[in-house]
Design a protein around this motif. Sequence first.
Motif, PDB file in Angstrom:
ATOM      1  N   THR A  79       0.611  -1.181  -0.008  1.00 10.57           N
ATOM      2  CA  THR A  79       0.147  -0.087   0.056  1.00 10.57           C
ATOM      3  C   THR A  79       0.831   1.216  -0.157  1.00 10.57           C
ATOM      4  O   THR A  79       0.619   2.259  -0.735  1.00 10.57           O
ATOM      5  CB  THR A  79      -0.991  -0.070   1.156  1.00 10.57           C
ATOM      6  OG1 THR A  79      -1.548  -1.275   1.204  1.00 10.57           O
ATOM      7  CG2 THR A  79      -2.129   1.255   1.123  1.00 10.57           C
ATOM      8  N   GLN A  80       1.866   1.221   0.841  1.00  5.12           N
ATOM      9  CA  GLN A  80       2.765   2.503   0.999  1.00  5.12           C
ATOM     10  C   GLN A  80       3.655   2.601  -0.609  1.00  5.12           C
ATOM     11  O   GLN A  80       3.677   3.667  -1.077  1.00  5.12           O
ATOM     12  CB  GLN A  80       3.713   2.143   1.857  1.00  5.12           C
ATOM     13  CG  GLN A  80       3.336   2.485   3.161  1.00  5.12           C
ATOM     14  CD  GLN A  80       4.447   2.396   4.304  1.00  5.12           C
ATOM     15  OE1 GLN A  80       4.475   0.899   4.709  1.00  5.12           O
ATOM     16  NE2 GLN A  80       4.935   3.229   4.819  1.00  5.12           N
ATOM     17  N   GLN A  81       3.952   1.450  -1.215  1.00  2.39           N
ATOM     18  CA  GLN A  81       4.600   1.576  -2.500  1.00  2.39           C
ATOM     19  C   GLN A  81       3.696   2.299  -3.497  1.00  2.39           C
ATOM     20  O   GLN A  81       3.940   2.946  -4.346  1.00  2.39           O
ATOM     21  CB  GLN A  81       5.165   0.120  -2.999  1.00  2.39           C
ATOM     22  CG  GLN A  81       6.200  -0.235  -2.206  1.00  2.39           C
ATOM     23  CD  GLN A  81       6.900  -1.762  -2.515  1.00  2.39           C
ATOM     24  OE1 GLN A  81       7.146  -1.949  -3.638  1.00  2.39           O
ATOM     25  NE2 GLN A  81       6.799  -2.285  -1.521  1.00  2.39           N
ATOM     26  N   VAL A  82       2.142   1.915  -3.522  1.00  5.87           N
ATOM     27  CA  VAL A  82       1.190   2.524  -4.463  1.00  5.87           C
ATOM     28  C   VAL A  82       1.278   3.968  -4.043  1.00  5.87           C
ATOM     29  O   VAL A  82       1.171   4.575  -5.136  1.00  5.87           O
ATOM     30  CB  VAL A  82       0.037   1.644  -4.184  1.00  5.87           C
ATOM     31  CG1 VAL A  82      -1.064   2.418  -4.981  1.00  5.87           C
ATOM     32  CG2 VAL A  82       0.004   0.197  -4.678  1.00  5.87           C
ATOM     33  N   MET A  83       1.156   4.389  -2.660  1.00 10.31           N
ATOM     34  CA  MET A  83       0.950   5.689  -2.532  1.00 10.31           C
ATOM     35  C   MET A  83       2.403   6.336  -3.213  1.00 10.31           C
ATOM     36  O   MET A  83       2.417   7.420  -3.732  1.00 10.31           O
ATOM     37  CB  MET A  83       0.908   5.962  -1.204  1.00 10.31           C
ATOM     38  CG  MET A  83       0.006   5.330  -0.255  1.00 10.31           C
ATOM     39  SD  MET A  83      -1.752   6.144  -1.223  1.00 10.31           S
ATOM     40  CE  MET A  83      -2.218   4.913  -2.187  1.00 10.31           C
ATOM     41  N   LYS A  84       3.628   5.927  -2.897  1.00 10.52           N
ATOM     42  CA  LYS A  84       4.815   6.458  -3.383  1.00 10.52           C
ATOM     43  C   LYS A  84       4.928   6.672  -4.876  1.00 10.52           C
ATOM     44  O   LYS A  84       5.188   7.413  -5.552  1.00 10.52           O
ATOM     45  CB  LYS A  84       5.917   5.657  -2.978  1.00 10.52           C
ATOM     46  CG  LYS A  84       7.410   6.193  -3.307  1.00 10.52           C
ATOM     47  CD  LYS A  84       8.515   5.455  -3.136  1.00 10.52           C
ATOM     48  CE  LYS A  84       8.513   4.114  -4.107  1.00 10.52           C
ATOM     49  NZ  LYS A  84       9.641   3.361  -3.837  1.00 10.52           N
ATOM     50  N   ASN A  85       4.597   5.345  -5.733  1.00  7.50           N
ATOM     51  CA  ASN A  85       4.670   5.274  -6.991  1.00  7.50           C
ATOM     52  C   ASN A  85       3.268   6.416  -7.771  1.00  7.50           C
ATOM     53  O   ASN A  85       3.689   6.966  -8.817  1.00  7.50           O
ATOM     54  CB  ASN A  85       4.400   4.025  -7.493  1.00  7.50           C
ATOM     55  CG  ASN A  85       5.522   3.107  -7.265  1.00  7.50           C
ATOM     56  OD1 ASN A  85       6.211   3.352  -6.749  1.00  7.50           O
ATOM     57  ND2 ASN A  85       5.322   1.818  -7.308  1.00  7.50           N
TER      58      ASN A  85
ATOM     59  N   GLU B 272       3.690   8.994   3.134  1.00  2.00           N
ATOM     60  CA  GLU B 272       3.119   7.514   2.668  1.00  2.00           C
ATOM     61  C   GLU B 272       2.333   6.832   3.661  1.00  2.00           C
ATOM     62  O   GLU B 272       1.477   6.216   3.578  1.00  2.00           O
ATOM     63  CB  GLU B 272       4.468   6.846   2.443  1.00  2.00           C
ATOM     64  CG  GLU B 272       4.655   5.877   1.393  1.00  2.00           C
ATOM     65  CD  GLU B 272       5.983   5.260   1.370  1.00  2.00           C
ATOM     66  OE1 GLU B 272       6.332   4.292   2.296  1.00  2.00           O
ATOM     67  OE2 GLU B 272       6.696   5.763   0.483  1.00  2.00           O
ATOM     68  N   ILE B 273       2.706   6.911   4.864  1.00  3.08           N
ATOM     69  CA  ILE B 273       1.865   6.267   6.010  1.00  3.08           C
ATOM     70  C   ILE B 273       0.441   6.835   6.125  1.00  3.08           C
ATOM     71  O   ILE B 273      -0.417   6.137   6.262  1.00  3.08           O
ATOM     72  CB  ILE B 273       2.750   6.385   7.206  1.00  3.08           C
ATOM     73  CG1 ILE B 273       3.928   5.417   7.432  1.00  3.08           C
ATOM     74  CG2 ILE B 273       1.968   5.881   8.349  1.00  3.08           C
ATOM     75  CD1 ILE B 273       5.021   5.498   8.598  1.00  3.08           C
ATOM     76  N   ILE B 274       0.593   8.173   6.176  1.00  2.91           N
ATOM     77  CA  ILE B 274      -0.687   8.773   6.277  1.00  2.91           C
ATOM     78  C   ILE B 274      -1.578   8.478   5.050  1.00  2.91           C
ATOM     79  O   ILE B 274      -2.956   8.224   5.118  1.00  2.91           O
ATOM     80  CB  ILE B 274      -0.506  10.293   6.206  1.00  2.91           C
ATOM     81  CG1 ILE B 274       0.196  10.808   7.627  1.00  2.91           C
ATOM     82  CG2 ILE B 274      -1.847  11.017   6.165  1.00  2.91           C
ATOM     83  CD1 ILE B 274       0.574  12.152   7.605  1.00  2.91           C
ATOM     84  N   LEU B 275      -1.171   8.646   3.802  1.00  4.32           N
ATOM     85  CA  LEU B 275      -2.007   8.327   2.655  1.00  4.32           C
ATOM     86  C   LEU B 275      -2.345   6.770   2.505  1.00  4.32           C
ATOM     87  O   LEU B 275      -3.370   6.464   2.114  1.00  4.32           O
ATOM     88  CB  LEU B 275      -1.226   8.535   1.440  1.00  4.32           C
ATOM     89  CG  LEU B 275      -1.183  10.222   1.081  1.00  4.32           C
ATOM     90  CD1 LEU B 275      -0.154  10.446  -0.119  1.00  4.32           C
ATOM     91  CD2 LEU B 275      -2.467  10.330   0.702  1.00  4.32           C
ATOM     92  N   ALA B 276      -1.259   6.102   2.944  1.00  7.37           N
ATOM     93  CA  ALA B 276      -1.578   4.325   3.291  1.00  7.37           C
ATOM     94  C   ALA B 276      -2.746   4.328   4.171  1.00  7.37           C
ATOM     95  O   ALA B 276      -3.524   3.334   3.615  1.00  7.37           O
ATOM     96  CB  ALA B 276      -0.254   3.596   3.493  1.00  7.37           C
ATOM     97  N   THR B 277      -2.740   4.763   5.160  1.00  7.01           N
ATOM     98  CA  THR B 277      -3.936   4.557   6.143  1.00  7.01           C
ATOM     99  C   THR B 277      -5.149   5.013   5.399  1.00  7.01           C
ATOM    100  O   THR B 277      -6.348   4.213   5.792  1.00  7.01           O
ATOM    101  CB  THR B 277      -3.341   5.270   7.507  1.00  7.01           C
ATOM    102  OG1 THR B 277      -2.279   4.806   7.812  1.00  7.01           O
ATOM    103  CG2 THR B 277      -4.719   4.941   8.499  1.00  7.01           C
ATOM    104  N   ARG B 278      -5.340   5.919   4.901  1.00  8.55           N
ATOM    105  CA  ARG B 278      -6.578   6.619   4.325  1.00  8.55           C
ATOM    106  C   ARG B 278      -6.887   5.765   3.277  1.00  8.55           C
ATOM    107  O   ARG B 278      -8.328   5.421   3.120  1.00  8.55           O
ATOM    108  CB  ARG B 278      -6.330   8.130   3.715  1.00  8.55           C
ATOM    109  CG  ARG B 278      -6.105   9.164   4.919  1.00  8.55           C
ATOM    110  CD  ARG B 278      -5.860  10.379   4.198  1.00  8.55           C
ATOM    111  NE  ARG B 278      -5.571  11.314   5.288  1.00  8.55           N
ATOM    112  CZ  ARG B 278      -4.987  12.777   4.714  1.00  8.55           C
ATOM    113  NH1 ARG B 278      -5.098  13.236   3.543  1.00  8.55           N
ATOM    114  NH2 ARG B 278      -4.852  13.592   5.857  1.00  8.55           N
TER     115      ARG B 278
END
Length: 177
Positions: free
Chosen positions: A128-134, A149-155
Amino acid sequence: MLRFIMSFFGGIFSMLCLGLVMAALGLGGIFYMYGRDLPSYDTLAQYTPKTISRIYSGEGQIIDEFAVERRLFTPAEDIPDMVKQAFISAEDKNFYTHGGYDAGGMAAALVAAVKSRGEDVRGASTITQQVMKNFLLDGSRSVERKIKEIILATRIEGAMPKDKILELYLNEIFLGK
């Protein structure tokens, strides 16, 4: 004497509690500050990768193909389970159980980096974090990007099913030529 000992331990307990409250407030403040101006993850719901444009003849034969990247989008239900499980096993063993980030994995990566004095630096990002980063963030290696990345992944974990996140990941990563 007993009164002194109780007073001493009471003081230590009070300091520990105050320290924990201050640390929680500080961490909450950091996440609030970085979470305010993050990009919207709504665009991921309508994601379509750069695919191949094909020109067909009147008989249905392919005449030519044009593409920035030679990529065919594959929905999650068409990706074999073995492929999904292979990527989950290699990249994020706790994919179906975590809420977007893996605190244990990040702690283990930090401990390994400290023990090796920076020689053994491994990734601690979940799928999930890699998707946010990419998709939504730059590829920089910074603490600021990791917090975002952590904030967006949690959302995104709360807004999108795991299979959709895995679909985005498998359709976006580079697998060679």
